[in-house]
Design an enzyme around this catalytic site. Structure first.
Site, PDB file in Angstrom:
ATOM      1  N   HIS A   1       7.826   8.605   4.405  1.00  0.00           N
ATOM      2  CA  HIS A   1       6.559   9.351   4.517  1.00  0.00           C
ATOM      3  C   HIS A   1       6.727  10.825   4.143  1.00  0.00           C
ATOM      4  O   HIS A   1       5.869  11.643   4.453  1.00  0.00           O
ATOM      5  CB  HIS A   1       5.934   9.233   5.922  1.00  0.00           C
ATOM      6  CG  HIS A   1       5.481   7.828   6.256  1.00  0.00           C
ATOM      7  ND1 HIS A   1       4.414   7.567   7.081  1.00  0.00           N
ATOM      8  CD2 HIS A   1       5.928   6.626   5.847  1.00  0.00           C
ATOM      9  CE1 HIS A   1       4.243   6.257   7.182  1.00  0.00           C
ATOM     10  NE2 HIS A   1       5.167   5.665   6.445  1.00  0.00           N
TER      11      HIS A   1
ATOM     12  N   ARG B   1      19.101  -6.549  13.024  1.00  0.00           N
ATOM     13  CA  ARG B   1      19.034  -6.351  14.470  1.00  0.00           C
ATOM     14  C   ARG B   1      18.538  -7.626  15.149  1.00  0.00           C
ATOM     15  O   ARG B   1      17.576  -8.238  14.701  1.00  0.00           O
ATOM     16  CB  ARG B   1      18.098  -5.192  14.811  1.00  0.00           C
ATOM     17  CG  ARG B   1      18.013  -4.960  16.296  1.00  0.00           C
ATOM     18  CD  ARG B   1      17.298  -3.687  16.691  1.00  0.00           C
ATOM     19  NE  ARG B   1      16.987  -3.758  18.109  1.00  0.00           N
ATOM     20  CZ  ARG B   1      17.833  -3.410  19.088  1.00  0.00           C
ATOM     21  NH1 ARG B   1      19.016  -2.928  18.801  1.00  0.00           N
ATOM     22  NH2 ARG B   1      17.478  -3.545  20.358  1.00  0.00           N
TER      23      ARG B   1
ATOM     24  N   ASP C   1       0.804  -1.229   0.000  1.00  0.00           N
ATOM     25  CA  ASP C   1       0.000   0.000   0.000  1.00  0.00           C
ATOM     26  C   ASP C   1       0.833   1.274   0.000  1.00  0.00           C
ATOM     27  O   ASP C   1       1.997   1.291   0.386  1.00  0.00           O
ATOM     28  CB  ASP C   1      -0.981   0.014   1.185  1.00  0.00           C
ATOM     29  CG  ASP C   1      -0.297  -0.238   2.533  1.00  0.00           C
ATOM     30  OD1 ASP C   1       0.735  -0.928   2.574  1.00  0.00           O
ATOM     31  OD2 ASP C   1      -0.798   0.265   3.546  1.00  0.00           O
TER      32      ASP C   1
ATOM     33  N   GLU D   1      -0.717  -2.143   5.228  1.00  0.00           N
ATOM     34  CA  GLU D   1       0.250  -2.109   6.337  1.00  0.00           C
ATOM     35  C   GLU D   1       0.184  -0.768   7.052  1.00  0.00           C
ATOM     36  O   GLU D   1       0.299  -0.692   8.270  1.00  0.00           O
ATOM     37  CB  GLU D   1       1.670  -2.371   5.837  1.00  0.00           C
ATOM     38  CG  GLU D   1       2.666  -2.669   6.962  1.00  0.00           C
ATOM     39  CD  GLU D   1       3.123  -1.435   7.734  1.00  0.00           C
ATOM     40  OE1 GLU D   1       3.310  -1.534   8.961  1.00  0.00           O
ATOM     41  OE2 GLU D   1       3.268  -0.359   7.118  1.00  0.00           O
ATOM     42  N   GLU D   2      -0.026   0.304   6.292  1.00  0.00           N
ATOM     43  CA  GLU D   2      -0.004   1.652   6.881  1.00  0.00           C
ATOM     44  C   GLU D   2      -1.125   1.843   7.898  1.00  0.00           C
ATOM     45  O   GLU D   2      -1.000   2.675   8.786  1.00  0.00           O
ATOM     46  CB  GLU D   2      -0.103   2.723   5.774  1.00  0.00           C
ATOM     47  CG  GLU D   2       1.077   2.746   4.813  1.00  0.00           C
ATOM     48  CD  GLU D   2       2.391   3.170   5.455  1.00  0.00           C
ATOM     49  OE1 GLU D   2       2.371   3.569   6.631  1.00  0.00           O
ATOM     50  OE2 GLU D   2       3.428   3.087   4.782  1.00  0.00           O
TER      51      GLU D   2
HETATM   52 NI    NI Z   1       6.411   1.040   5.486  1.00  0.00          NI
END
Ligand code: NI
Length: 393
Positions: A363, A177, A81, A139-140
């Site tokens: 973003h 990580r 998305d 996902e957002e």
């Molecule tokens: Ni993302």
């Protein structure tokens, strides 16, 4: 095998750039990824994968069968998305849709998943088990992973891999990580209920604005005094509303916020901890309150063994100095963590930064990626998947 994977990926490079630019210029908002999903399904079918569409509303699942169908599958997850942002890059392949932009790199994620599938399809006979590609919507809005899981995509999955582009890491490098990588993110809604009255006679009323301001202050102070400072948490009240007139005491104030934490045990205790503080402020002033604490995504906890597979694969492919150990987790959220309730997994950061100019953050309307990262992503993920199957075998 690594050199073979690199060679296949290099040959795919022009095609991958073409796919990525197509996706970039045709972004779709969360839950509306119809064209993107159909496009991904088409590429997967023509690469010989078994494809299922409209999984998790607008998601796609594509499978590459390995030799042993009884082995739990390896899932590789991508999101599709875009964001409600007007693109400001001025690129020739910039968004064709005003107000919608791939500003979080999910076009790159989708392209890489397609590339990994195309590479692995050529090595199918060497893979022990089934590799399942999850093209997730939304996902957002942190909803897509849930929809996919509800539709059964995590059934018989032994491990899951994912990646996210990262502009502060230079293209050509990756970041891994061990342990907690992203925060648990929950929604908080508190309503303070007082009693209205004349602004000149506060003693006859219960001032919900005054009490709400104390609730906010006390919560922030309590984080520093009653909460273990070695276990990070952030509480942000981002929206506040209440009151009707300058000379009328407000009887009702609503506070909306987000709560982030890294340690799963902290996360567990947060609703009670917050409520205790809210109650302790309201009661002496005879105010009432309503509190609604909504769980969002849990902490994204990378599995050590799987993270090691990614780290080793990347180190072998690119050399030690192009593999960074990410020292600080992020208090951002990522719904990849929901899959980890069903199977161990790991997510790594793919550098997409330009080495010779400033990079805009995710973003941002001018966010751009160095497209050479497509090959880095495809090779790292495909080789890690191949190594995973070697190990399981
Ligand atoms: Ni993302």
């Amino acid at each position: 095998m690594l050199s073979q994977i690199k060679e296949i990926a290099e040959n795919l490079a022009p095609r991958l750039i073409e796919i990525r630019r197509h996706l970039h210029s045709h972004p779709e908002l969360s839950g509306q990824e119809y064209q993107t999903a159909a496009y991904a399904a088409g590429v997967m079918s023509s690469s010989g994968l078994h494809v299922q569409e409209l999984v998790g509303k607008t998601g796609v699942v594509a499978e590459l069968s390995g030799a042993n169908l009884d082995l739990p599958a390896l899932a590789i997850r991508t999101d599709m998305d875009a964001l409600p942002i007007t693109e400001g890059t001025g690129l020739e392949y910039a968004s064709h849709k005003p107000g919608i932009m791939h500003a979080c790199g999910h076009d790159v994620h989708t392209t890489i998943a397609l590339g990994v599938a195309m590479v692995l399809a050529q090595l199918e006979s060497t893979l022990a088990g089934t590799t399942r590609f999850l093209f997730q919507p939304a996902e957002e809005t942190a909803r897509g992973a849930r929809w996919m899981i509800q539709d059964g995509v995590m059934q018989n999955v032994g491990a899951i891999f994912g990646l996210h582009v990262w502009p502060t890491i230079a293209a050509g490098s990756v970041g891994v990580r061990y342990g907690a990588m992203m925060a648990a993110a929950d929604d908080l809604e508190i309503t303070i209920l007082g009693e209205s009255g004349h602004g000149a006679r506060p003693h006859e009323a219960i001032d919900a604005i005054w009490i709400a301001s104390q609730v906010i202050t006390t919560l922030q102070q309590a984080i520093s005094r009653t909460h273990n400072p070695l276990r990070p948490m952030v509480l942000t009240i981002g929206q506040i509303s209440g009151g009707r007139a300058p000379n009328v005491i407000a009887d009702r104030v609503k506070l909306l916020g987000t709560v982030r934490s890294l340690h799963p045990e902290t996360s567990k205790t947060l609703p009670d901890w917050i409520e205790k503080i809210v109650a302790s402020v309201c009661h002496p002033h005879n105010a009432k309150y309503e509190m609604n604490y909504r769980r969002g995504t849990p902490t994204l906890m990378n599995d050590p063994g799987l993270t090691q597979i990614i780290e080793r694969a990347a180190t072998e492919a690119w050399g030690r100095d192009r593999v960074q150990l990410v020292h600080e987790p992020s208090l951002g959220a990522e719904d990849f963590s929901l899959y980890l309730d069903h199977a161990p997994g790991t997510m790594f950061r793919l550098g997409v930064g330009f080495p010779d100019r400033p990079n805009y953050p995710l973003h941002h309307p001018q966010f751009e990626v160095d497209e050479s990262a497509l090959i880095t992503g495809v090779v790292t993920m495909a080789y890690a998947a191949w190594c995973y199957w070697q190990r399981v075998n």
